[in-house]
Design a protein around this motif. Sequence first.
Motif, PDB file in Angstrom:
ATOM      1  N   GLU A 173     -69.839 -37.693 -13.525  1.00  0.00           N
ATOM      2  CA  GLU A 173     -71.042 -38.513 -13.407  1.00  0.00           C
ATOM      3  C   GLU A 173     -70.870 -39.572 -12.324  1.00  0.00           C
ATOM      4  O   GLU A 173     -69.992 -40.419 -12.386  1.00  0.00           O
ATOM      5  N   ARG A 174     -71.650 -39.468 -11.281  1.00  0.00           N
ATOM      6  CA  ARG A 174     -71.666 -40.412 -10.156  1.00  0.00           C
ATOM      7  C   ARG A 174     -70.381 -40.467  -9.337  1.00  0.00           C
ATOM      8  O   ARG A 174     -70.162 -41.398  -8.574  1.00  0.00           O
ATOM      9  N   SER A 175     -69.496 -39.506  -9.479  1.00  0.00           N
ATOM     10  CA  SER A 175     -68.209 -39.564  -8.778  1.00  0.00           C
ATOM     11  C   SER A 175     -68.346 -39.434  -7.264  1.00  0.00           C
ATOM     12  O   SER A 175     -67.598 -40.077  -6.523  1.00  0.00           O
ATOM     13  N   VAL A 176     -69.293 -38.638  -6.798  1.00  0.00           N
ATOM     14  CA  VAL A 176     -69.476 -38.462  -5.354  1.00  0.00           C
ATOM     15  C   VAL A 176     -69.887 -39.788  -4.720  1.00  0.00           C
ATOM     16  O   VAL A 176     -69.344 -40.197  -3.691  1.00  0.00           O
ATOM     17  N   GLY A 177     -70.815 -40.473  -5.336  1.00  0.00           N
ATOM     18  CA  GLY A 177     -71.246 -41.777  -4.825  1.00  0.00           C
ATOM     19  C   GLY A 177     -70.129 -42.803  -4.863  1.00  0.00           C
ATOM     20  O   GLY A 177     -70.012 -43.639  -3.970  1.00  0.00           O
ATOM     21  N   THR A 178     -69.304 -42.727  -5.889  1.00  0.00           N
ATOM     22  CA  THR A 178     -68.172 -43.639  -6.008  1.00  0.00           C
ATOM     23  C   THR A 178     -67.199 -43.437  -4.855  1.00  0.00           C
ATOM     24  O   THR A 178     -66.784 -44.400  -4.205  1.00  0.00           O
ATOM     25  N   VAL A 179     -66.837 -42.187  -4.582  1.00  0.00           N
ATOM     26  CA  VAL A 179     -65.916 -41.894  -3.474  1.00  0.00           C
ATOM     27  C   VAL A 179     -66.528 -42.334  -2.152  1.00  0.00           C
ATOM     28  O   VAL A 179     -65.849 -42.918  -1.305  1.00  0.00           O
ATOM     29  N   GLN A 180     -67.809 -42.111  -1.990  1.00  0.00           N
ATOM     30  CA  GLN A 180     -68.482 -42.505  -0.758  1.00  0.00           C
ATOM     31  C   GLN A 180     -68.416 -44.028  -0.557  1.00  0.00           C
ATOM     32  O   GLN A 180     -68.172 -44.497   0.554  1.00  0.00           O
ATOM     33  N   ARG A 181     -68.570 -44.799  -1.612  1.00  0.00           N
ATOM     34  CA  ARG A 181     -68.463 -46.260  -1.511  1.00  0.00           C
ATOM     35  C   ARG A 181     -67.036 -46.685  -1.166  1.00  0.00           C
ATOM     36  O   ARG A 181     -66.832 -47.647  -0.421  1.00  0.00           O
ATOM     37  N   TRP A 182     -66.047 -45.970  -1.672  1.00  0.00           N
ATOM     38  CA  TRP A 182     -64.654 -46.272  -1.311  1.00  0.00           C
ATOM     39  C   TRP A 182     -64.414 -45.978   0.157  1.00  0.00           C
ATOM     40  O   TRP A 182     -63.708 -46.717   0.840  1.00  0.00           O
ATOM     41  N   GLU A 183     -64.978 -44.882   0.647  1.00  0.00           N
ATOM     42  CA  GLU A 183     -64.781 -44.503   2.047  1.00  0.00           C
ATOM     43  C   GLU A 183     -65.342 -45.548   3.006  1.00  0.00           C
ATOM     44  O   GLU A 183     -64.794 -45.756   4.079  1.00  0.00           O
ATOM     45  N   THR A 184     -66.429 -46.184   2.631  1.00  0.00           N
ATOM     46  CA  THR A 184     -67.053 -47.186   3.500  1.00  0.00           C
ATOM     47  C   THR A 184     -66.488 -48.586   3.275  1.00  0.00           C
ATOM     48  O   THR A 184     -66.729 -49.480   4.079  1.00  0.00           O
ATOM     49  N   GLY A 185     -65.775 -48.774   2.177  1.00  0.00           N
ATOM     50  CA  GLY A 185     -65.269 -50.095   1.840  1.00  0.00           C
ATOM     51  C   GLY A 185     -66.245 -50.914   1.026  1.00  0.00           C
ATOM     52  O   GLY A 185     -65.981 -52.069   0.694  1.00  0.00           O
ATOM     53  N   LYS A 186     -67.379 -50.323   0.692  1.00  0.00           N
ATOM     54  CA  LYS A 186     -68.393 -51.038  -0.091  1.00  0.00           C
ATOM     55  C   LYS A 186     -67.849 -51.428  -1.463  1.00  0.00           C
ATOM     56  O   LYS A 186     -68.247 -52.435  -2.035  1.00  0.00           O
ATOM     57  N   SER A 187     -66.950 -50.645  -1.986  1.00  0.00           N
ATOM     58  CA  SER A 187     -66.253 -50.986  -3.226  1.00  0.00           C
ATOM     59  C   SER A 187     -64.818 -50.500  -3.086  1.00  0.00           C
ATOM     60  O   SER A 187     -64.465 -49.830  -2.123  1.00  0.00           O
ATOM     61  N   ARG A 188     -63.997 -50.854  -4.043  1.00  0.00           N
ATOM     62  CA  ARG A 188     -62.598 -50.438  -3.969  1.00  0.00           C
ATOM     63  C   ARG A 188     -62.192 -49.779  -5.280  1.00  0.00           C
ATOM     64  O   ARG A 188     -62.635 -50.192  -6.355  1.00  0.00           O
TER      65      ARG A 188
ATOM     66  N   ALA B 201     -63.319 -35.980  -5.261  1.00  0.00           N
ATOM     67  CA  ALA B 201     -63.531 -36.614  -6.571  1.00  0.00           C
ATOM     68  C   ALA B 201     -62.846 -35.813  -7.675  1.00  0.00           C
ATOM     69  O   ALA B 201     -62.195 -36.383  -8.556  1.00  0.00           O
ATOM     70  N   ALA B 202     -62.962 -34.494  -7.619  1.00  0.00           N
ATOM     71  CA  ALA B 202     -62.323 -33.639  -8.624  1.00  0.00           C
ATOM     72  C   ALA B 202     -60.800 -33.744  -8.536  1.00  0.00           C
ATOM     73  O   ALA B 202     -60.115 -33.824  -9.559  1.00  0.00           O
ATOM     74  N   ALA B 203     -60.265 -33.757  -7.306  1.00  0.00           N
ATOM     75  CA  ALA B 203     -58.815 -33.850  -7.129  1.00  0.00           C
ATOM     76  C   ALA B 203     -58.272 -35.184  -7.649  1.00  0.00           C
ATOM     77  O   ALA B 203     -57.115 -35.267  -8.064  1.00  0.00           O
ATOM     78  N   LEU B 204     -59.126 -36.205  -7.639  1.00  0.00           N
ATOM     79  CA  LEU B 204     -58.727 -37.523  -8.131  1.00  0.00           C
ATOM     80  C   LEU B 204     -58.988 -37.687  -9.626  1.00  0.00           C
ATOM     81  O   LEU B 204     -58.780 -38.756 -10.180  1.00  0.00           O
ATOM     82  N   ASP B 205     -59.438 -36.601 -10.267  1.00  0.00           N
ATOM     83  CA  ASP B 205     -59.730 -36.612 -11.704  1.00  0.00           C
ATOM     84  C   ASP B 205     -60.764 -37.657 -12.096  1.00  0.00           C
ATOM     85  O   ASP B 205     -60.638 -38.321 -13.132  1.00  0.00           O
ATOM     86  N   LEU B 206     -61.786 -37.806 -11.255  1.00  0.00           N
ATOM     87  CA  LEU B 206     -62.852 -38.750 -11.571  1.00  0.00           C
ATOM     88  C   LEU B 206     -63.874 -38.081 -12.485  1.00  0.00           C
ATOM     89  O   LEU B 206     -64.144 -36.891 -12.341  1.00  0.00           O
ATOM     90  N   PRO B 207     -64.462 -38.843 -13.398  1.00  0.00           N
ATOM     91  CA  PRO B 207     -65.523 -38.275 -14.230  1.00  0.00           C
ATOM     92  C   PRO B 207     -66.656 -37.788 -13.320  1.00  0.00           C
ATOM     93  O   PRO B 207     -66.962 -38.433 -12.317  1.00  0.00           O
TER      94      PRO B 207
END
Length: 100
Positions: free
Chosen positions: A38-53, A30-36
């Motif tokens: 707040e909630r960035s770990v959960g966001t990356v996790q949803r991308w990994e599963t395909g739950k969101s894009r 998440a840090a390497a992708l320059d994500l804010p």
Amino acid sequence: MRYCDLHIRGRPMLLRDWREQNGWTLARLAAALDLPSERSVGTVQRWETGKSRPEADVIERIETVTGGAVTVADMHETRLAFLSKQLGNSSEGVARCPAE
């Protein structure tokens, strides 16, 4: 060029697989992708599963951060596989191109 022509490896390089193979945590990615933060770990996790894009600009950063190992096509196929499972479709991912 057709979508299936872009994906010749047989299966996508999953973002989670790349992250784990390289010993990265969700927070580090998440840090390497320059994500804010707040909630960035959960966001990356949803991308990994395909739950969101992720948005297109983030997918480009994913490709850069992974040195091209995880591509736009890989992220697309991860999302389609998730949606396919949600719809109860037993096939995984995108149908392959017919032999020519």
